[in-house]
Design a protein around this motif. Structure first.
Motif, PDB file in Angstrom:
ATOM      1  N   LEU A 269       0.833  -1.208   0.000  1.00  6.77           N
ATOM      2  CA  LEU A 269       0.000   0.000   0.000  1.00  6.77           C
ATOM      3  C   LEU A 269       0.870   1.262   0.000  1.00  6.77           C
ATOM      4  CD1 LEU A 269      -2.764  -1.138   2.507  1.00  6.77           C
ATOM      5  CD2 LEU A 269      -3.067  -0.742   0.047  1.00  6.77           C
ATOM      6  N   ASP A 270       1.989   1.214   0.710  1.00  7.94           N
ATOM      7  CA  ASP A 270       2.906   2.371   0.682  1.00  7.94           C
ATOM      8  C   ASP A 270       3.374   2.643  -0.748  1.00  7.94           C
ATOM      9  OD1 ASP A 270       2.705   2.811   3.364  1.00  7.94           O
ATOM     10  OD2 ASP A 270       4.708   2.069   3.888  1.00  7.94           O
ATOM     11  N   LYS A 271       3.710   1.569  -1.475  1.00  8.80           N
ATOM     12  CA  LYS A 271       4.145   1.734  -2.870  1.00  8.80           C
ATOM     13  C   LYS A 271       3.008   2.343  -3.699  1.00  8.80           C
ATOM     14  CE  LYS A 271       5.459  -1.053  -6.957  1.00  8.80           C
ATOM     15  NZ  LYS A 271       4.251  -0.992  -7.792  1.00  8.80           N
ATOM     16  N   LEU A 272       1.794   1.801  -3.521  1.00  5.07           N
ATOM     17  CA  LEU A 272       0.651   2.288  -4.300  1.00  5.07           C
ATOM     18  C   LEU A 272       0.326   3.739  -3.942  1.00  5.07           C
ATOM     19  CD1 LEU A 272      -1.583  -0.918  -4.144  1.00  5.07           C
ATOM     20  CD2 LEU A 272      -0.442   0.009  -6.179  1.00  5.07           C
ATOM     21  N   GLU A 275       2.692   5.985  -5.675  1.00  3.80           N
ATOM     22  CA  GLU A 275       2.321   6.042  -7.095  1.00  3.80           C
ATOM     23  C   GLU A 275       1.006   6.797  -7.321  1.00  3.80           C
ATOM     24  OE1 GLU A 275       4.422   1.742  -8.222  1.00  3.80           O
ATOM     25  OE2 GLU A 275       2.247   1.886  -8.064  1.00  3.80           O
ATOM     26  N   GLY A 276       0.373   7.222  -6.222  1.00  2.17           N
ATOM     27  CA  GLY A 276      -0.873   7.975  -6.350  1.00  2.17           C
ATOM     28  C   GLY A 276      -2.081   7.119  -6.700  1.00  2.17           C
ATOM     29  N   ARG A 277      -2.000   5.822  -6.408  1.00  5.18           N
ATOM     30  CA  ARG A 277      -3.106   4.924  -6.789  1.00  5.18           C
ATOM     31  C   ARG A 277      -4.025   4.617  -5.618  1.00  5.18           C
ATOM     32  NH1 ARG A 277       0.173   0.317  -9.805  1.00  5.18           N
ATOM     33  NH2 ARG A 277      -1.837  -0.366 -10.600  1.00  5.18           N
ATOM     34  N   VAL A 278      -3.542   4.785  -4.392  1.00  8.04           N
ATOM     35  CA  VAL A 278      -4.398   4.642  -3.213  1.00  8.04           C
ATOM     36  C   VAL A 278      -4.132   5.816  -2.280  1.00  8.04           C
ATOM     37  CG1 VAL A 278      -4.355   2.102  -3.360  1.00  8.04           C
ATOM     38  CG2 VAL A 278      -2.820   3.295  -1.772  1.00  8.04           C
ATOM     39  N   LEU A 280      -4.011   6.606   1.841  1.00  6.19           N
ATOM     40  CA  LEU A 280      -3.983   5.995   3.178  1.00  6.19           C
ATOM     41  C   LEU A 280      -4.525   6.992   4.191  1.00  6.19           C
ATOM     42  CD1 LEU A 280      -0.432   4.370   2.980  1.00  6.19           C
ATOM     43  CD2 LEU A 280      -2.638   3.397   2.313  1.00  6.19           C
ATOM     44  N   GLY A 281      -5.478   6.537   5.020  1.00  6.64           N
ATOM     45  CA  GLY A 281      -6.071   7.403   6.011  1.00  6.64           C
ATOM     46  C   GLY A 281      -5.723   6.963   7.416  1.00  6.64           C
ATOM     47  N   PRO A 282      -6.279   7.625   8.429  1.00  3.33           N
ATOM     48  CA  PRO A 282      -6.024   7.214   9.813  1.00  3.33           C
ATOM     49  C   PRO A 282      -6.637   5.843  10.093  1.00  3.33           C
ATOM     50  CG  PRO A 282      -7.666   8.975   9.707  1.00  3.33           C
ATOM     51  CD  PRO A 282      -7.161   8.796   8.323  1.00  3.33           C
ATOM     52  N   ALA A 283      -6.166   5.194  11.158  1.00  5.91           N
ATOM     53  CA  ALA A 283      -6.672   3.897  11.609  1.00  5.91           C
ATOM     54  C   ALA A 283      -6.599   2.871  10.480  1.00  5.91           C
ATOM     55  CB  ALA A 283      -8.102   4.017  12.145  1.00  5.91           C
ATOM     56  N   GLU A 284      -5.536   2.968   9.674  1.00  5.86           N
ATOM     57  CA  GLU A 284      -5.283   2.006   8.586  1.00  5.86           C
ATOM     58  C   GLU A 284      -6.437   1.899   7.608  1.00  5.86           C
ATOM     59  OE1 GLU A 284      -3.428  -1.687  10.225  1.00  5.86           O
ATOM     60  OE2 GLU A 284      -1.672  -0.577   9.516  1.00  5.86           O
ATOM     61  N   ARG A 285      -7.117   3.029   7.402  1.00  9.44           N
ATOM     62  CA  ARG A 285      -8.149   3.048   6.358  1.00  9.44           C
ATOM     63  C   ARG A 285      -7.475   3.317   5.010  1.00  9.44           C
ATOM     64  NH1 ARG A 285     -13.029   2.447   8.117  1.00  9.44           N
ATOM     65  NH2 ARG A 285     -13.973   3.106   6.160  1.00  9.44           N
ATOM     66  N   VAL A 286      -8.036   2.705   3.981  1.00 10.60           N
ATOM     67  CA  VAL A 286      -7.457   2.776   2.634  1.00 10.60           C
ATOM     68  C   VAL A 286      -8.589   2.976   1.640  1.00 10.60           C
ATOM     69  CG1 VAL A 286      -5.919   1.640   0.982  1.00 10.60           C
ATOM     70  CG2 VAL A 286      -5.859   0.958   3.388  1.00 10.60           C
ATOM     71  N   ARG A 287      -8.336   3.820   0.642  1.00  8.87           N
ATOM     72  CA  ARG A 287      -9.283   3.893  -0.480  1.00  8.87           C
ATOM     73  C   ARG A 287      -8.500   4.106  -1.767  1.00  8.87           C
ATOM     74  NH1 ARG A 287      -9.670   9.176  -2.038  1.00  8.87           N
ATOM     75  NH2 ARG A 287      -9.250  10.779  -0.464  1.00  8.87           N
ATOM     76  N   THR A 288      -9.134   3.800  -2.885  1.00  7.23           N
ATOM     77  CA  THR A 288      -8.477   4.037  -4.161  1.00  7.23           C
ATOM     78  C   THR A 288      -8.444   5.550  -4.421  1.00  7.23           C
ATOM     79  OG1 THR A 288     -10.597   3.608  -5.212  1.00  7.23           O
ATOM     80  CG2 THR A 288      -9.002   1.827  -5.249  1.00  7.23           C
TER      81      THR A 288
END
Ligand SMILES: [Zn+2]
Length: 289
Positions: A269-272, A275-278, A280-288
């Motif tokens: 996810l750090d890589k993505l 790359e601007g593809r995801v 990363l939010g607080p509390a390990e939330r993720v969105r595209t």
């Protein structure tokens, strides 16, 4: 998504737990398996005894856990080769590879050499990628392989075999740790070892890979790309946290390795995110993105 074909499937490799305690892999190398099997260490840690036959000297690569039975097996392997230990090399700082380095180095009167000062210790040597070591009657090339950890090194032997530590495992795939590991570096390291055209991969865990090492490295590269796509697909399907991504993408693997899978997931996810593809939010939330 269908699983990628693993080229090792048809190679007749020994089953998990069936590796011999001690095995001569080629004239330069004897492998001694440490008695520390686990879901993360597979059969246990492989310690390699390396040296030119008849030279009277040997190098230990990844001494492993500081365990009396393992020490006895390593000393027996040195004795069978008629060799004394002249150096201890370590692929990376994880305890299943490095714990015995300083105590055994002291016991043998041999310096420890590794990619990080903490592992090499006060009397040891920090290795530089690209340097060639002349030890035990043979040449050993130091190859940078960061990714699993930042300090990870591989060692290329004169025979063309490469001791790869946890960069490549004899079974399954490896973990990019988080936050220390780095997926971009890991992929570069896979290509770097591929470009060496290794005759064999001697792994930190699991059996030696001799039939088609390049195919295993290709599989590892494809596997990482597949995991990345699986994460993006899972996000598109509604997963919104690291835990949800792990439960979706790693549904087929035993839960005891999910903590490691979560590390590889965070690293990917750090890589993505870079790359601007995801996002990363607080509390390990993720969105595209
Ligand atoms: Zn390991």
């Amino acid at each position: 998504m269908t699983a990628l074909p693993d080229p090792r499937t048809g190679w007749g490799l020994p089953a998990l737990g069936a590796l011999p305690r001690t095995a001569d892999l080629e004239p330069l190398v004897t492998r001694v398996l440490a008695p520390n099997p686990s879901p993360m260490t597979l059969d246990g840690t492989n310690t390699y005894v390396v040296g030119a036959p008849g030279n009277g000297q040997a190098v230990l690569v990844d001494p492993g856990p500081d365990d009396a039975a393992h020490l006895a097996a390593v000393e027996a392997a040195l004795g069978a080769r008629g060799a004394r230990c002249v150096a201890v090399l370590v692929t990376h700082h994880h305890g299943d590879h490095a714990e015995a380095a300083l105590p055994w180095g002291q016991r043998f009167g041999a310096p420890v050499a590794a990619g990080s000062p903490a592992v090499a210790g006060p009397g040891g040597r920090v290795l530089e990628p690209g340097e060639r070591l002349s030890l035990a009657g043979t040449a050993i090339d130091v190859v940078a392989t960061p990714g699993h950890t930042a300090d990870h090194l591989a060692f290329r032997l004169e025979s063309g075999a490469v001791l790869v530590g946890d960069h490549v495992l004899g079974r399954g795939t490896s973990v990019v740790t988080h936050p220390e590991g780095d997926v971009v570096a890991y992929l570069e390291s896979l290509r770097r070892v591929h470009d060496l055209g290794p005759s064999a991969l001697y792994c930190g865990h699991g059996p030696e890979l001799t039939e088609d090492p390049g195919a295993v490295l290709d599989f590892y590269l494809a596997h990482r790309a597949q995991r990345e796509q699986q994460l993006l697909d899972a996000l598109a399907a509604g997963a919104a946290t690291v835990d949800q991504l792990v439960a979706t993408v790693y549904a087929q693997v035993p839960r005891e390795v999910w903590p490691a899978a979560a590390q590889s997931t965070r690293a990917t996810l750090d890589k993505l995110a870079v790359e601007g593809r995801v996002v990363l939010g607080p509390a390990e939330r993720v969105r595209t993105a």
